[in-house]
Design an enzyme around this catalytic site. Structure first.
Site, short mmCIF file in Angstrom:
data_model
loop_
_atom_site.label_atom_id
_atom_site.label_comp_id
_atom_site.label_asym_id
_atom_site.label_seq_id
_atom_site.Cartn_x
_atom_site.Cartn_y
_atom_site.Cartn_z
N ASN A 209 19.41 -53.23 49.99
CA ASN A 209 19.63 -53.52 51.41
C ASN A 209 18.73 -52.62 52.26
OD1 ASN A 209 21.14 -50.98 52.06
ND2 ASN A 209 22.46 -51.83 50.47
N ASP A 277 27.89 -54.38 46.97
CA ASP A 277 29.23 -54.77 46.52
C ASP A 277 29.17 -55.48 45.16
OD1 ASP A 277 30.48 -53.71 48.76
OD2 ASP A 277 30.05 -55.51 49.95
N LYS A 287 11.05 -59.30 31.86
CA LYS A 287 10.82 -59.82 33.21
C LYS A 287 11.11 -61.33 33.20
CE LYS A 287 7.22 -60.48 36.63
NZ LYS A 287 5.80 -60.51 36.91
N PRO A 303 32.24 -51.16 41.50
CA PRO A 303 33.40 -50.34 41.89
C PRO A 303 33.26 -49.91 43.35
CG PRO A 303 31.90 -49.10 40.47
CD PRO A 303 31.39 -50.51 40.50
N ILE A 305 33.41 -46.97 45.60
CA ILE A 305 33.37 -45.51 45.47
C ILE A 305 34.33 -44.86 46.45
CG2 ILE A 305 31.85 -43.48 45.55
CD1 ILE A 305 29.49 -45.50 45.14
#
Ligand code: C5P
Length: 395
Positions: A209, A277, A287, A303, A305
């Site tokens: 992101n 997420d 590849k 998970p 955190i």
């Protein structure tokens, strides 16, 4: 009497219109019991006469580096040794550049090099000059060199612009100087996550992101300055490690989770990281080739955190989460506060004017069980100072 009582305070004044506020600043410093000596650059004297500050401080104003009379009295090295604290207010872009370069061409820049006392700088300039790449580069250099930067505030400017670059008001400067920011989190263990995570699809590609890590790194620097022992677990970012911070680099959410959960005796946990997420269910060893018209990658949940740290026993004394949302900010933040059992949520809209990811500024909503406070859009550095104050209040 505050912590400035009996202290020798050297006030440096450079050439900005905010120099007129130094009269009030000197009075307040003296009210706190500080012995104040003023040093003015030549440009500062174009705004206010030295006589004004001499009358208010009760000491002669120092203006020249190579002045035989002054050197026969209190010479520049003596003055540098005399100071317990140095405050330069206002600090112009030009003076920041000189300090960053280690230039000692006038009395004030020489004193800043020659003193071992802590130096606080209160920048004041036009918002465009503050945002200029060179000023921001000098700012980072000065922070890394150990200068304590106070402000600037955002708002209306003498030139008619509006934005960051207003000098903090004398009362705010005094609170930051006398409030010994170095002590607010003294002895506390702080753990911070920052930046994005990177979830590998194959040896070449990944899901990630736009997070830059700037908020988490600013918080780490501020917590360290406030006396905390800081561990910063960071995803891949291109930022320098703040002074005195213990940094652990990770890539994936799972690695960040392992690095965080393993930390013991945490007083304050702050999750600023933009954690993925989901991750690919399987990482291809080879590849992936473009042999088909479409490609589906199965993702599985990562998970959480923050939720795991909040549920951990022993739980950190204070758990702070961030919420980056695109709508319904307050409702989403409150839901996060409840479901992850947080003590404080710092929520922001990702689509606010000027953006958040990669930006040096952010506008946030602070939310806990009993209150909700909206802050204006301010620099992440300044926001970090405010958040540390909010955290310290809740300990
Ligand atoms: O649930 P959401 O991702 O919106 O929550 C954001 C908060 O949770 C942030 O503080 C972020 O650092 C933290 N978080 C986390 N682990 C995840 C997802 C989010 O620590 N897997």
């Amino acid at each position: 009497m505050g912590t400035l009582a009996g202290k020798n305070l050297l006030l440096g004044i450079t050439g900005g219109i905010a120099a007129y506020k130094c009269g009030e600043l000197i009075r307040r410093l003296k009210d706190e019991g500080a012995d104040v000596r003023v040093v003015m650059t030549p440009a500062a004297q174009a705004f206010v006469q030295p006589m004004t500050f001499q009358a208010l401080s009760g000491n002669p104003v120092h203006t020249q580096l190579l002045d035989p009379h002054a050197e026969a009295g209190m010479g520049h090295i003596e003055l540098a040794r005399w100071a317990d604290k140095v405050l330069v207010a206002p600090v112009t872009a030009s003076f920041m550049a000189r300090l960053a370069a280690g230039d000692a061409s006038d009395l004030l820049s020489t004193l800043c090099l020659a003193t071992s006392a802590p130096i606080s700088l209160a920048p004041a300039m036009n918002q465009q000059m503050w945002r200029a790449a060179a000023t921001q580069r000098n700012l980072r250099q000065l922070e890394q060199s150990g200068y304590h930067i106070l402000g600037p505030a955002s708002g209306d400017q003498a030139c008619g612009d509006n934005g960051p670059g207003r000098m903090l008001e004398p009362a705010e400067l005094l609170a930051l100087l006398g409030g010994e920011p170095s002590g607010e989190l003294a002895g506390k263990q702080v753990l911070i996550t920052a930046g994005p995570t990177l979830e590998a699809i194959d040896p070449v590609r990944y899901i990630s992101n736009f997070s830059s890590g700037k908020m988490g790194f600013a918080l780490a620097a501020t917590c360290a300055r406030a006396g905390a022992s800081v561990t910063l677990v960071s995803g891949p970012v291109s930022l320098a490690t703040p002074r005195g911070v213990n940094r652990i680099d990770v890539q994936s959410c799972q690695q960040m989770h392992d690095a965080v959960i393993g930390q013991k005796d945490i007083d304050i946990f702050i999750a600023t990281a933009a954690v993925a997420d989901y991750r690919p269910a399987a990482r291809s060893a080879e590849k992936i080739k473009k042999s088909t018209d479409s490609l589906t990658i199965e993702l599985v949940r990562n998970p959480d955190i923050l939720a795991d740290m909040s549920a951990r026993s022993p739980r950190p004394g204070l758990v702070v989460g961030f919420a980056a949302e695109s709508s319904d900010l307050a409702a989403q933040a409150r839901a996060k506060l409840e479901t992850k059992k947080l003590d404080l949520v710092v929520a922001n809209l990702v689509n606010q004017p000027g953006g958040v990811f990669g930006s040096d500024e952010n506008q946030v909503l602070l939310l806990d069980r009993v209150s909700q406070t909206e802050l204006p859009r301010i620099e992440k550095r300044v926001l970090a100072e405010k958040l540390v104050q909010e955290i310290a209040k809740r300990l």
